[in-house]
Design an enzyme around this catalytic site. Sequence first.
Site, short mmCIF file in Angstrom:
data_model
loop_
_atom_site.label_atom_id
_atom_site.label_comp_id
_atom_site.label_asym_id
_atom_site.label_seq_id
_atom_site.Cartn_x
_atom_site.Cartn_y
_atom_site.Cartn_z
CG ASN A 213 -0.18 -0.07 2.52
OD1 ASN A 213 0.54 0.88 2.85
ND2 ASN A 213 -0.26 -1.18 3.24
CG ASP A 282 -7.25 -4.91 6.27
OD1 ASP A 282 -7.74 -3.89 5.76
OD2 ASP A 282 -6.80 -4.95 7.45
CE LYS A 292 8.32 -12.14 -13.45
NZ LYS A 292 8.24 -12.13 -14.92
CG PHE A 327 -2.76 5.89 13.18
CD1 PHE A 327 -2.00 5.70 14.32
CD2 PHE A 327 -2.64 7.09 12.50
CE1 PHE A 327 -1.13 6.68 14.77
CE2 PHE A 327 -1.76 8.08 12.94
CZ PHE A 327 -1.00 7.88 14.07
CE LYS A 341 -11.30 0.74 11.01
NZ LYS A 341 -10.39 1.27 9.97
CE LYS A 345 -9.57 -2.94 14.26
NZ LYS A 345 -8.54 -3.01 13.20
O1 PMT Z 1 3.01 6.17 6.53
P1 PMT Z 1 2.50 7.45 5.94
O2 PMT Z 1 2.77 7.58 4.49
O3 PMT Z 1 2.95 8.65 6.72
O4 PMT Z 1 0.89 7.41 6.05
C1 PMT Z 1 0.35 7.44 7.36
C2 PMT Z 1 -0.83 6.46 7.44
C3 PMT Z 1 -1.97 6.99 6.58
C4 PMT Z 1 -0.42 5.09 7.01
C5 PMT Z 1 -1.24 6.43 8.94
O5 PMT Z 1 -1.58 7.75 9.36
C6 PMT Z 1 -2.41 5.51 9.15
O6 PMT Z 1 -3.57 5.88 8.99
N1 PMT Z 1 -2.07 4.26 9.52
C7 PMT Z 1 -3.08 3.20 9.68
C8 PMT Z 1 -3.40 2.65 8.33
C9 PMT Z 1 -4.33 1.48 8.47
O7 PMT Z 1 -4.00 0.35 8.29
O8 PMT Z 1 -5.53 1.92 8.94
P2 PMT Z 1 -6.78 0.81 9.04
O9 PMT Z 1 -8.01 1.63 9.37
O10 PMT Z 1 -6.81 -0.14 7.88
O11 PMT Z 1 -6.34 -0.05 10.34
C10 PMT Z 1 -6.81 0.32 11.62
C11 PMT Z 1 -5.76 0.03 12.67
O12 PMT Z 1 -5.58 -1.39 12.75
C12 PMT Z 1 -4.40 0.62 12.38
O13 PMT Z 1 -3.84 1.03 13.63
C13 PMT Z 1 -3.59 -0.55 11.84
O14 PMT Z 1 -2.20 -0.46 12.20
C14 PMT Z 1 -4.23 -1.72 12.55
N2 PMT Z 1 -4.23 -2.96 11.79
C15 PMT Z 1 -4.87 -3.04 10.60
C16 PMT Z 1 -4.88 -4.25 9.93
C17 PMT Z 1 -4.24 -5.37 10.50
N3 PMT Z 1 -4.24 -6.55 9.89
N4 PMT Z 1 -3.61 -5.26 11.70
C18 PMT Z 1 -3.61 -4.08 12.34
O15 PMT Z 1 -3.03 -3.96 13.42
#
Ligand code: PMT
Length: 401
Positions: A213, A282, A292, A327, A341, A345
Amino acid sequence: MKNGYTLKNRRILLGVTGSIAAFKVAAWVSTMVQEGGLVSVMMTNSATRFVSSLTFAALTSDTVYSDMFGEGQGEAMAHIHLPRAADVLLIAPATAHTLARLAHGMADDLLSTAVLASSVPVIICPAMNSQMLENPATQRNMTMLKELGHHVVEPGSGMLACGEKGSGRLPEWDEVREELLAVFSEKDLTGQKVLISAGPTREPIDPARYLSNRSSGKMGYALARVARRRGAQVTLVSGPVRLAPPPGVRLINVLTAREMQEAVSAHAASSSIIIKAAAVADFRPKNSSSEKIKKSESGLSLELTVNPDILAGLGRDRKKHQILVGFAAESNNHKAEGLRKLKDKNVDLMVVNDILGEKTGFDVETNQVTLISREHIEQLPLMSKEETAGGILDKVASLLQ
Ligand code: PMT
């Protein structure tokens, strides 16, 4: 709140001593001045043997002070006046002789007298031949300087001016800049063990291809830098990014979501604050190929399977008194999604950012976040990612109370 994000308008009194590394410090002055720092320079006589005082005078557009009794400088009592007008003293490079003089409170020239007369923080950057650095006398002087409360930046290792390889190399500017910014930061996270995840993950399709991503890691790395400046012990679990490792931070590099889960789990229990800024995939390809995949005209379908939700796992296994921060990368329904969330969580704070904004979210220098905790919702203004990190850590510090 002190502003530990920039050297702009900070009054930095630089003391240069007689090491060949003095030429590198001239480059530092240029960088500090360009950042808006207000730099005054003192030089020992031996320093002027390596770099002309004219160089520093030109870089700072200011007088360079070297003689305690300098007639022509029109600055009587410079050893009192200069430190009084400074926010921080930076002694770089610091020779073995200067370490000894400062450790013993000598006042035999302008620089050593100014240090003795100063009441602001002193940052010292030793640079010398490895043998001299490792000599017990020099080591003892460095210990004494730390006991006096001075910030001694450990020398680096590598090729030295004398042609040898080893320790004693002048620290890199980025490390010294972090020390300077730390001086201007509140130490409200001292004693805290902070675990931060940053960047994307890479989920392999075959040896050549992967799913990933747009995360650059900038948000997480900013959190790591600012937390360390505020006194925290920081561990950073990072996906693949193009950012320099933040000085003074333990960095653990990972690629896949499962590797990130393993690294985060290994440090979660011992952390008092966990901030999950990483963009964890995810999904991953259900079957990644060991060879490949050949191109075919009929196209390619990928079956994806769900990756472990690291944050949810942390919420489930969380320790008492631990602050857990997630986040949320949203493109709509920001607050509703953030609240959902937060509850789902079991975290203490959700940081919601809009990934569609031009100046927010992925791979930009700024961000605008909404902080959602159980008690209330707070919208931060559009700021640099370091200032945003500061706002997030302010909230975390208040939750710690
Ligand atoms: O890295 P940059 O370019 O500066 O960009 C910053 C950012 C946009 C990546 C950052 O600010 C941000 O939003 N990070 C979280 C991105 C994300 O995965 O958001 P989400 O809504 O999909 O996930 C929610 C939370 O669950 C996040 O804290 C993530 O770390 C966590 N997560 C998600 C999926 C997963 N399988 N395990 C997780 O722990």
